[in-house]
Design an enzyme around this catalytic site. Sequence first.
Site, PDB file in Angstrom:
ATOM      1  N   THR A   1      81.588  13.485  22.215  1.00  0.00           N
ATOM      2  CA  THR A   1      81.419  14.941  22.306  1.00  0.00           C
ATOM      3  C   THR A   1      81.205  15.357  23.759  1.00  0.00           C
ATOM      4  O   THR A   1      81.789  16.338  24.232  1.00  0.00           O
ATOM      5  CB  THR A   1      80.228  15.388  21.427  1.00  0.00           C
ATOM      6  OG1 THR A   1      80.486  14.977  20.081  1.00  0.00           O
ATOM      7  CG2 THR A   1      80.008  16.880  21.482  1.00  0.00           C
TER       8      THR A   1
ATOM      9  N   ASN B   1      89.940  12.053  11.438  1.00  0.00           N
ATOM     10  CA  ASN B   1      88.773  11.394  10.854  1.00  0.00           C
ATOM     11  C   ASN B   1      88.656  11.571   9.357  1.00  0.00           C
ATOM     12  O   ASN B   1      87.998  10.791   8.682  1.00  0.00           O
ATOM     13  CB  ASN B   1      87.489  11.880  11.552  1.00  0.00           C
ATOM     14  CG  ASN B   1      87.416  13.378  11.684  1.00  0.00           C
ATOM     15  OD1 ASN B   1      88.306  14.014  12.247  1.00  0.00           O
ATOM     16  ND2 ASN B   1      86.357  13.968  11.169  1.00  0.00           N
TER      17      ASN B   1
ATOM     18  N   GLN C   1      88.753   7.836  16.388  1.00  0.00           N
ATOM     19  CA  GLN C   1      88.964   7.127  15.115  1.00  0.00           C
ATOM     20  C   GLN C   1      90.100   6.111  15.209  1.00  0.00           C
ATOM     21  O   GLN C   1      90.411   5.439  14.226  1.00  0.00           O
ATOM     22  CB  GLN C   1      89.273   8.135  13.990  1.00  0.00           C
ATOM     23  CG  GLN C   1      88.138   9.078  13.682  1.00  0.00           C
ATOM     24  CD  GLN C   1      86.988   8.407  12.914  1.00  0.00           C
ATOM     25  OE1 GLN C   1      87.109   7.298  12.394  1.00  0.00           O
ATOM     26  NE2 GLN C   1      85.859   9.093  12.853  1.00  0.00           N
TER      27      GLN C   1
ATOM     28  N   SER D   1      84.388   6.785  21.464  1.00  0.00           N
ATOM     29  CA  SER D   1      82.971   6.703  21.133  1.00  0.00           C
ATOM     30  C   SER D   1      82.651   5.289  20.675  1.00  0.00           C
ATOM     31  O   SER D   1      83.392   4.723  19.864  1.00  0.00           O
ATOM     32  CB  SER D   1      82.679   7.696  20.003  1.00  0.00           C
ATOM     33  OG  SER D   1      81.317   7.681  19.688  1.00  0.00           O
ATOM     34  N   ALA D   2      81.550   4.723  21.173  1.00  0.00           N
ATOM     35  CA  ALA D   2      81.220   3.329  20.849  1.00  0.00           C
ATOM     36  C   ALA D   2      80.868   3.135  19.376  1.00  0.00           C
ATOM     37  O   ALA D   2      81.225   2.124  18.775  1.00  0.00           O
ATOM     38  CB  ALA D   2      80.046   2.872  21.714  1.00  0.00           C
ATOM     39  N   HIS D   3      80.173   4.121  18.779  1.00  0.00           N
ATOM     40  CA  HIS D   3      79.603   3.848  17.450  1.00  0.00           C
ATOM     41  C   HIS D   3      80.625   3.825  16.328  1.00  0.00           C
ATOM     42  O   HIS D   3      80.313   3.447  15.210  1.00  0.00           O
ATOM     43  CB  HIS D   3      78.443   4.802  17.145  1.00  0.00           C
ATOM     44  CG  HIS D   3      78.813   6.213  16.825  1.00  0.00           C
ATOM     45  ND1 HIS D   3      78.876   6.682  15.533  1.00  0.00           N
ATOM     46  CD2 HIS D   3      79.123   7.278  17.607  1.00  0.00           C
ATOM     47  CE1 HIS D   3      79.185   7.970  15.541  1.00  0.00           C
ATOM     48  NE2 HIS D   3      79.351   8.354  16.789  1.00  0.00           N
TER      49      HIS D   3
ATOM     50  N   THR E   1      71.344   8.215  35.717  1.00  0.00           N
ATOM     51  CA  THR E   1      71.322   6.746  35.607  1.00  0.00           C
ATOM     52  C   THR E   1      71.963   6.334  34.289  1.00  0.00           C
ATOM     53  O   THR E   1      71.658   6.883  33.234  1.00  0.00           O
ATOM     54  CB  THR E   1      69.868   6.236  35.695  1.00  0.00           C
ATOM     55  OG1 THR E   1      69.342   6.669  36.946  1.00  0.00           O
ATOM     56  CG2 THR E   1      69.801   4.721  35.605  1.00  0.00           C
TER      57      THR E   1
ATOM     58  N   CYS F   1      78.515  16.291   8.537  1.00  0.00           N
ATOM     59  CA  CYS F   1      78.169  17.483   9.295  1.00  0.00           C
ATOM     60  C   CYS F   1      76.775  17.240   9.864  1.00  0.00           C
ATOM     61  O   CYS F   1      75.935  16.651   9.207  1.00  0.00           O
ATOM     62  CB  CYS F   1      78.183  18.656   8.315  1.00  0.00           C
ATOM     63  SG  CYS F   1      78.099  20.232   9.079  1.00  0.00           S
TER      64      CYS F   1
END
Length: 386
Positions: free
Chosen positions: A71, A154, A182, A202-204, A241, A329
């Site tokens: 995001t 997604n 995705q 996105s990593a997750h 950082t 959501c």
Amino acid sequence: MGRIYLDWNATAPLLGAARDAVLDALSLPGNPSSVHAEGRAARVLGEKARREVAGLLGAEPAHVTFTGSATEAANHVLSPAYRMGKAKIAVGHLYVSAIEHPAVRNGGRFAPEQITEIPVTRQGLLDLEALADLLAAHDAASGMPLVAIMLVNNETGLIQPIRDAAAIVKKHGGLLVVDAVQAAGRIPASIADLGADFLIVSAHKLGGPKGVGALVSRGETLMPEPLIRGGGQEKGHRAGTENLAAIAGFGAAARVMSEEVESRNAAIAGLRDRAEAAMLRIAPETVIYGRGLDRVSNTSFFRLPGLKAETGQIAFDLEGVALSAGAACSSGKVGASHVLTAMGEDAAHGALRLSLGPATTEADIDRFIAVFDKIASRRKVAGQAA
Ligand code: PLP
């Protein structure tokens, strides 16, 4: 009986290798910007992760900017102000596909009147003719056109025609941002092969930690104005950082997924297809969106007539199966799916999304099928009683 997690498009469980990398990085004392040995050791770890993420996306490590999420990367790149060296470059208008994730659909730093939606077909694929028409009518005096399209949706899992879109965008002198959140780790997503100028990831979603993403660029000459200003971290593109532990975990997940994606895909597709065949056998009226089209192997987006998606999701949850009613959501509420609406579907009852991952087993799918059978027959009985 334990719970079954079938919501990998919302987030993927942390991979063991990513967890190890996070823990190792947490034990390093240094700041990657410091010049002493401790700082250099931290920097080495960050640069390793940068190479790993770049490797997954066919990019140069120097072109990976780590961010706090996809995001954030979207808000960074969807900017009316760009720079080429010292020169300011204006971007006049943003064109986003109607099925984008809210991270992109909200348009980043563009004002609402500077954003136009590109429609999709009834099947849920980007309407390339509409894109060409919109760009032909673009007012070049306002600045360059910027186009944002996702590689994989997604909700439906449909793979969008990015290469064709890229050719149209280039013809009209525009920039192309591809949301590969995705897609990364599921299908090849090389920035050069796609013809994109920027990718966001996105990593997750691929087994890394939550709260870290990246903006990947094709080159270094034309870059959006930074979103977060301050120190010179990430070559001045993203101050603050670095979250080194999360970045190290991201790198490890990217490495595992680059090595194993092909071998895992066939098994995942087999499980998904078995689930879909069983749903159609149990309830032939089940509508499966995007079936037979080019989809990622792990996703099934379906509607069981007579069952509200929200009710279905709760029923599955009570039976120990986690899946989702469209996209998760942030409020935890289930809103009408803008993806179904964009496809011209009646979104009132919504649809359920089953999404699998490398750890999904045959037994998980057996359990899903048994619960689906129970819910489908309960629905029939309720329907007859009504
Ligand atoms: N884009 C797509 C297609 C997504 O599925 C998601 C997450 O749900 C995002 C962007 C946002 O990613 P993040 O959670 O890293 O902000």
